[in-house]
Scaffold this active site. Sequence first.
Site, mmCIF file in Angstrom:
data_model
loop_
_atom_site.group_PDB
_atom_site.id
_atom_site.type_symbol
_atom_site.label_atom_id
_atom_site.label_comp_id
_atom_site.label_asym_id
_atom_site.label_seq_id
_atom_site.Cartn_x
_atom_site.Cartn_y
_atom_site.Cartn_z
ATOM 1 N N SER A 146 -74.847 78.202 -101.864
ATOM 2 C CA SER A 146 -74.640 77.150 -102.626
ATOM 3 C C SER A 146 -74.024 75.937 -103.204
ATOM 4 C CB SER A 146 -76.209 76.917 -104.065
ATOM 5 O OG SER A 146 -76.128 75.538 -104.691
ATOM 6 N N TYR A 159 -78.868 81.006 -111.547
ATOM 7 C CA TYR A 159 -78.602 81.124 -110.720
ATOM 8 C C TYR A 159 -77.298 80.461 -110.291
ATOM 9 C CZ TYR A 159 -79.938 77.887 -105.754
ATOM 10 O OH TYR A 159 -79.658 77.815 -105.396
ATOM 11 N N LYS A 163 -75.017 82.582 -107.150
ATOM 12 C CA LYS A 163 -74.246 81.924 -106.258
ATOM 13 C C LYS A 163 -72.749 81.769 -106.466
ATOM 14 C CE LYS A 163 -78.191 80.728 -104.203
ATOM 15 N NZ LYS A 163 -77.998 81.025 -103.111
HETATM 16 N N1 LIG Z 1 -83.089 73.925 -101.078
HETATM 17 C C1 LIG Z 1 -82.049 73.255 -102.245
HETATM 18 O O1 LIG Z 1 -82.071 72.563 -102.502
HETATM 19 C C2 LIG Z 1 -81.034 74.911 -101.764
HETATM 20 C C3 LIG Z 1 -79.760 74.193 -101.651
HETATM 21 C C4 LIG Z 1 -79.107 75.364 -102.235
HETATM 22 C C5 LIG Z 1 -79.238 76.806 -102.016
HETATM 23 N N2 LIG Z 1 -80.049 76.823 -101.479
HETATM 24 C C6 LIG Z 1 -80.242 77.965 -101.044
HETATM 25 O O2 LIG Z 1 -81.044 78.591 -99.684
HETATM 26 C C7 LIG Z 1 -81.718 79.195 -99.755
HETATM 27 C C8 LIG Z 1 -83.532 78.952 -99.004
HETATM 28 O O3 LIG Z 1 -84.036 78.134 -99.980
HETATM 29 P P1 LIG Z 1 -85.219 77.240 -99.947
HETATM 30 O O4 LIG Z 1 -84.846 76.314 -100.023
HETATM 31 O O5 LIG Z 1 -85.212 77.030 -98.236
HETATM 32 O O6 LIG Z 1 -86.114 78.111 -100.277
HETATM 33 P P2 LIG Z 1 -87.849 78.387 -99.723
HETATM 34 O O7 LIG Z 1 -88.437 77.356 -98.954
HETATM 35 O O8 LIG Z 1 -88.497 78.385 -101.433
HETATM 36 O O9 LIG Z 1 -87.761 79.334 -98.653
HETATM 37 C C9 LIG Z 1 -87.671 80.905 -99.197
HETATM 38 C C10 LIG Z 1 -87.568 82.026 -98.153
HETATM 39 O O10 LIG Z 1 -87.202 83.065 -98.580
HETATM 40 C C11 LIG Z 1 -87.953 83.582 -98.398
HETATM 41 N N3 LIG Z 1 -88.061 85.376 -99.835
HETATM 42 C C12 LIG Z 1 -88.235 84.678 -100.732
HETATM 43 N N4 LIG Z 1 -87.908 85.891 -101.160
HETATM 44 C C13 LIG Z 1 -87.816 86.701 -100.666
HETATM 45 C C14 LIG Z 1 -87.830 88.509 -100.319
HETATM 46 N N5 LIG Z 1 -87.600 88.606 -101.199
HETATM 47 N N6 LIG Z 1 -87.493 89.181 -99.417
HETATM 48 C C15 LIG Z 1 -87.460 87.977 -98.612
HETATM 49 N N7 LIG Z 1 -87.581 86.706 -98.179
HETATM 50 C C16 LIG Z 1 -87.679 86.582 -99.429
HETATM 51 C C17 LIG Z 1 -89.522 83.085 -98.457
HETATM 52 O O11 LIG Z 1 -90.475 83.610 -98.147
HETATM 53 P P3 LIG Z 1 -91.464 84.790 -98.788
HETATM 54 O O12 LIG Z 1 -92.161 84.296 -99.894
HETATM 55 O O13 LIG Z 1 -92.705 85.178 -97.996
HETATM 56 O O14 LIG Z 1 -90.797 85.933 -98.762
HETATM 57 C C18 LIG Z 1 -89.155 82.085 -97.353
HETATM 58 O O15 LIG Z 1 -89.196 82.118 -96.576
HETATM 59 C C19 LIG Z 1 -81.533 80.310 -100.781
HETATM 60 O O16 LIG Z 1 -80.881 80.860 -101.040
HETATM 61 C C20 LIG Z 1 -81.345 79.275 -101.906
HETATM 62 O O17 LIG Z 1 -80.850 79.625 -103.313
HETATM 63 C C21 LIG Z 1 -81.497 75.989 -101.322
#
Ligand SMILES: NC(=O)c1ccc[n+]([C@@H]2O[C@H](COP(=O)([O-])OP(=O)(O)OC[C@H]3O[C@@H](n4cnc5c(N)ncnc54)[C@H](OP(=O)(O)O)[C@@H]3O)[C@@H](O)[C@H]2O)c1
Length: 254
Positions: A146, A159, A163
């Site tokens: 991130s 968080y 990260k």
């Molecule tokens: N969105 C942002 O603004 C942003 C910015 C920077 C970085 N990120 C990073 O990008 C990544 C994805 O974020 P996102 O925004 O796409 O999140 P999201 O929409 O909430 O999706 C999260 C995914 O991870 C899975 N997951 C969560 N906990 C899990 C576990 N213990 N085992 C296996 N799967 C798991 C969820 O499925 P289930 O719940 O079914 O397991 C889902 O498929 C994260 O690492 C986050 O920190 C996000």
Amino acid sequence: MQLPQTPSMRLDGKRALVTGASRGIGLGAACALAAAGAHVVMTARSPDELNAAVESMQQAGYGCEALVLDVTNTSQVRESLTALPAFHVVVNNAGANRPGPMSEASEEDYDFVMNVNVRAAYFLAQVAIEGMKKEKYEGCIINTSSQMGHVGGIDRTIYCTSKFAIEGMSKALAIEVAEHGIRVNTICPTFIATPFTQKTLEDPERVAWIKSKIKLGRIGEIEDVMGAYVFLASDAASLITGASLLIDGGWTAG
Ligand SMILES: NC(=O)c1ccc[n+]([C@@H]2O[C@H](COP(=O)([O-])OP(=O)(O)OC[C@H]3O[C@@H](n4cnc5c(N)ncnc54)[C@H](OP(=O)(O)O)[C@@H]3O)[C@@H](O)[C@H]2O)c1
């Protein structure tokens, strides 16, 4: 005159694993890698959402399959991955956040976030690299980090801790596995509209803060990060390791 050729960004014949691939950024990464020709194994905990994502992708002609997996269950991760053929590309993307002030954080909040964002990614990479070495794959690990692995953010002490940790882990691991031709990099998005950020993006004060920081003036979409996964997985990035690719609209530029 022989002109230089851009190395291929195709991934035909490659096997990719994407954790947290049922929605959000992980689904974007899975679609991008599959569209470039990779066969993608997609993981998440909730089977219904994961199967729906896989079905939609298969209908679009992508090579992919579902693997229901809680990445924090390290023995299950080891068992599941060692039962499968090795991967060329592994995307540690599953992530968690418990936003709030440090003064209100519990040890359980801390352990929960660190467990998914750091510990799970660490041990999944360990198994994946064993497979790559065994097959002599010059593979790559891509950790979804991130911008919060580079700067601090409001209500994000845990968080950011997680990260920044994944940034350090990725650099140290890049040094360790370079002799095998394995590369380790991170992708560092700014705020991207996904279910993960929905609550934050419903708060006008937070949205004003975010927009004041993103120099390009808009919140990211999943499509904004997809190409980076293909690039880092491909031959075009064959000399890139230990790097951190910021997709932050200029947030960290100053
Ligand atoms: N969105 C942002 O603004 C942003 C910015 C920077 C970085 N990120 C990073 O990008 C990544 C994805 O974020 P996102 O925004 O796409 O999140 P999201 O929409 O909430 O999706 C999260 C995914 O991870 C899975 N997951 C969560 N906990 C899990 C576990 N213990 N085992 C296996 N799967 C798991 C969820 O499925 P289930 O719940 O079914 O397991 C889902 O498929 C994260 O690492 C986050 O920190 C996000």
